[in-house]
Write a protein that holds these residues in place. Structure first.
Motif, PDB file in Angstrom:
ATOM      1  N   CYS A  22      -3.202   3.600  -2.095  1.00  0.00           N
ATOM      2  CA  CYS A  22      -3.481   2.737  -3.253  1.00  0.00           C
ATOM      3  C   CYS A  22      -2.655   1.467  -3.182  1.00  0.00           C
ATOM      4  CB  CYS A  22      -3.123   3.459  -4.554  1.00  0.00           C
ATOM      5  SG  CYS A  22      -4.157   4.872  -4.946  1.00  0.00           S
ATOM      6  N   VAL A  23      -3.128   0.454  -3.897  1.00  0.00           N
ATOM      7  CA  VAL A  23      -2.346  -0.763  -4.069  1.00  0.00           C
ATOM      8  C   VAL A  23      -1.175  -0.407  -4.985  1.00  0.00           C
ATOM      9  CG1 VAL A  23      -2.365  -3.125  -4.944  1.00  0.00           C
ATOM     10  CG2 VAL A  23      -4.387  -2.215  -3.771  1.00  0.00           C
ATOM     11  N   ARG A  24       0.036  -0.755  -4.559  1.00  0.00           N
ATOM     12  CA  ARG A  24       1.261  -0.411  -5.300  1.00  0.00           C
ATOM     13  C   ARG A  24       1.146  -0.838  -6.762  1.00  0.00           C
ATOM     14  NH1 ARG A  24       6.113   1.018  -3.869  1.00  0.00           N
ATOM     15  NH2 ARG A  24       5.909   0.398  -1.701  1.00  0.00           N
ATOM     16  N   GLY A  25       1.548   0.055  -7.652  1.00  0.00           N
ATOM     17  CA  GLY A  25       1.558  -0.237  -9.076  1.00  0.00           C
ATOM     18  C   GLY A  25       0.214  -0.099  -9.752  1.00  0.00           C
ATOM     19  N   THR A  26      -0.792   0.353  -8.999  1.00  0.00           N
ATOM     20  CA  THR A  26      -2.128   0.541  -9.572  1.00  0.00           C
ATOM     21  C   THR A  26      -2.649   1.908  -9.147  1.00  0.00           C
ATOM     22  OG1 THR A  26      -3.487  -0.271  -7.724  1.00  0.00           O
ATOM     23  CG2 THR A  26      -2.558  -1.933  -9.209  1.00  0.00           C
ATOM     24  N   ARG A  27      -3.791   2.256  -9.658  1.00  0.00           N
ATOM     25  CA  ARG A  27      -4.479   3.460  -9.219  1.00  0.00           C
ATOM     26  C   ARG A  27      -5.739   3.079  -8.438  1.00  0.00           C
ATOM     27  NH1 ARG A  27      -2.850   8.067 -11.336  1.00  0.00           N
ATOM     28  NH2 ARG A  27      -4.887   9.033 -11.282  1.00  0.00           N
ATOM     29  N   VAL A  28      -5.774   1.864  -7.957  1.00  0.00           N
ATOM     30  CA  VAL A  28      -6.920   1.360  -7.196  1.00  0.00           C
ATOM     31  C   VAL A  28      -6.682   1.674  -5.723  1.00  0.00           C
ATOM     32  CG1 VAL A  28      -8.306  -0.663  -6.622  1.00  0.00           C
ATOM     33  CG2 VAL A  28      -7.241  -0.485  -8.880  1.00  0.00           C
ATOM     34  N   THR A  29      -7.627   2.404  -5.123  1.00  0.00           N
ATOM     35  CA  THR A  29      -7.458   2.806  -3.731  1.00  0.00           C
ATOM     36  C   THR A  29      -7.881   1.694  -2.779  1.00  0.00           C
ATOM     37  OG1 THR A  29      -9.665   3.751  -3.465  1.00  0.00           O
ATOM     38  CG2 THR A  29      -7.943   5.228  -4.325  1.00  0.00           C
ATOM     39  N   VAL A  30      -7.363   1.806  -1.560  1.00  0.00           N
ATOM     40  CA  VAL A  30      -7.782   0.899  -0.495  1.00  0.00           C
ATOM     41  C   VAL A  30      -9.294   1.011  -0.322  1.00  0.00           C
ATOM     42  CG1 VAL A  30      -7.658   0.494   1.998  1.00  0.00           C
ATOM     43  CG2 VAL A  30      -5.562   0.935   0.692  1.00  0.00           C
ATOM     44  N   ILE A  52       0.861  -1.183   0.000  1.00  0.00           N
ATOM     45  CA  ILE A  52       0.000   0.000   0.000  1.00  0.00           C
ATOM     46  C   ILE A  52       0.900   1.237   0.000  1.00  0.00           C
ATOM     47  CG2 ILE A  52      -1.817   1.271   1.211  1.00  0.00           C
ATOM     48  CD1 ILE A  52      -2.691  -1.509   0.158  1.00  0.00           C
ATOM     49  N   VAL A  53       0.644   2.141  -0.938  1.00  0.00           N
ATOM     50  CA  VAL A  53       1.454   3.360  -1.045  1.00  0.00           C
ATOM     51  C   VAL A  53       0.558   4.594  -1.022  1.00  0.00           C
ATOM     52  CG1 VAL A  53       3.318   2.240  -2.313  1.00  0.00           C
ATOM     53  CG2 VAL A  53       1.449   3.273  -3.572  1.00  0.00           C
ATOM     54  N   ILE A  54       1.140   5.670  -0.547  1.00  0.00           N
ATOM     55  CA  ILE A  54       0.462   6.966  -0.560  1.00  0.00           C
ATOM     56  C   ILE A  54       1.364   7.923  -1.317  1.00  0.00           C
ATOM     57  CG2 ILE A  54      -0.408   8.873   0.828  1.00  0.00           C
ATOM     58  CD1 ILE A  54      -0.963   6.808   3.052  1.00  0.00           C
ATOM     59  N   PHE A  62      -3.607  -7.885  -9.364  1.00  0.00           N
ATOM     60  CA  PHE A  62      -3.665  -8.071  -7.918  1.00  0.00           C
ATOM     61  C   PHE A  62      -3.277  -9.489  -7.537  1.00  0.00           C
ATOM     62  CE2 PHE A  62      -6.960  -4.832  -6.123  1.00  0.00           C
ATOM     63  CZ  PHE A  62      -6.243  -3.794  -6.665  1.00  0.00           C
ATOM     64  N   LYS A  63      -2.801  -9.603  -6.305  1.00  0.00           N
ATOM     65  CA  LYS A  63      -2.595 -10.897  -5.661  1.00  0.00           C
ATOM     66  C   LYS A  63      -3.435 -10.905  -4.400  1.00  0.00           C
ATOM     67  CE  LYS A  63       2.015 -11.492  -7.432  1.00  0.00           C
ATOM     68  NZ  LYS A  63       3.416 -11.689  -7.178  1.00  0.00           N
ATOM     69  N   PRO A 118       1.106  11.663  -3.365  1.00  0.00           N
ATOM     70  CA  PRO A 118       0.238  12.798  -3.670  1.00  0.00           C
ATOM     71  C   PRO A 118      -0.069  12.949  -5.150  1.00  0.00           C
ATOM     72  CG  PRO A 118       2.290  13.526  -2.618  1.00  0.00           C
ATOM     73  CD  PRO A 118       2.333  12.044  -2.692  1.00  0.00           C
ATOM     74  N   GLU A 119       0.733  12.344  -6.011  1.00  0.00           N
ATOM     75  CA  GLU A 119       0.524  12.427  -7.459  1.00  0.00           C
ATOM     76  C   GLU A 119      -0.466  11.382  -7.984  1.00  0.00           C
ATOM     77  OE1 GLU A 119       1.977  14.830  -9.397  1.00  0.00           O
ATOM     78  OE2 GLU A 119       2.755  15.634  -7.505  1.00  0.00           O
ATOM     79  N   ILE A 120      -0.854  10.443  -7.123  1.00  0.00           N
ATOM     80  CA  ILE A 120      -1.762   9.372  -7.546  1.00  0.00           C
ATOM     81  C   ILE A 120      -3.031   9.434  -6.704  1.00  0.00           C
ATOM     82  CG2 ILE A 120      -2.080   6.873  -7.779  1.00  0.00           C
ATOM     83  CD1 ILE A 120       0.972   6.659  -8.055  1.00  0.00           C
ATOM     84  N   ARG A 121      -4.168   9.612  -7.375  1.00  0.00           N
ATOM     85  CA  ARG A 121      -5.488   9.641  -6.732  1.00  0.00           C
ATOM     86  C   ARG A 121      -5.540  10.591  -5.539  1.00  0.00           C
ATOM     87  NH1 ARG A 121      -9.025   5.219  -7.943  1.00  0.00           N
ATOM     88  NH2 ARG A 121     -10.500   6.541  -6.871  1.00  0.00           N
ATOM     89  N   PHE A 122      -4.908  11.764  -5.710  1.00  0.00           N
ATOM     90  CA  PHE A 122      -4.944  12.830  -4.704  1.00  0.00           C
ATOM     91  C   PHE A 122      -4.375  12.386  -3.359  1.00  0.00           C
ATOM     92  CE2 PHE A 122      -8.451  13.502  -7.685  1.00  0.00           C
ATOM     93  CZ  PHE A 122      -8.080  14.717  -8.216  1.00  0.00           C
ATOM     94  N   GLY A 123      -3.432  11.437  -3.388  1.00  0.00           N
ATOM     95  CA  GLY A 123      -2.778  11.000  -2.158  1.00  0.00           C
ATOM     96  C   GLY A 123      -3.529   9.963  -1.362  1.00  0.00           C
ATOM     97  N   LYS A 124      -4.578   9.413  -1.931  1.00  0.00           N
ATOM     98  CA  LYS A 124      -5.292   8.346  -1.227  1.00  0.00           C
ATOM     99  C   LYS A 124      -4.430   7.084  -1.249  1.00  0.00           C
ATOM    100  CE  LYS A 124      -9.918   9.966  -2.258  1.00  0.00           C
ATOM    101  NZ  LYS A 124     -11.200   9.647  -2.894  1.00  0.00           N
TER     102      LYS A 124
END
Length: 79
Positions: free
Chosen positions: A23-31, A11-13, A54-55, A15-21
């Motif tokens: 996300c699962v690393r390597g995707t733009r899918v938020t938690v 899980i990464v945060i 995903f895994k 600020p350049e991806i989905r307004f800093g929400k």
């Protein structure tokens, strides 16, 4: 005894991806997206079919992230 999963490598945060929400690393899918899918009744198998990148560990990492965030919430009693 329950051992918490270390979600930090999945899980990464940023600020350049989905307004800093988060996300699962390597995707733009938020938690939050993953939690919403699970809450709506989607199974892990269905999520993995919809997101082949995903895994299973990614879904568990989302749950672990949410669980840790829940434990950190400070309750302020009503006056």
């Amino acid at each position: 005894m329950v051992v918490s999963m270390d979600y930090r490598d999945r899980i990464v945060i940023d600020p350049e991806i989905r307004f800093g929400k988060p996300c699962v690393r390597g995707t733009r899918v938020t938690v939050g997206d993953v939690l919403s899918y699970l809450a709506s009744g989607m199974s892990e198998r269905q999520i993995l079919a919809d997101f082949p990148q995903f895994k299973s560990e990614d879904i568990r990492a989302c749950l672990a992230f949410a669980a840790e965030r829940e434990r950190r919430i400070v309750c302020i009693p009503a006056a």
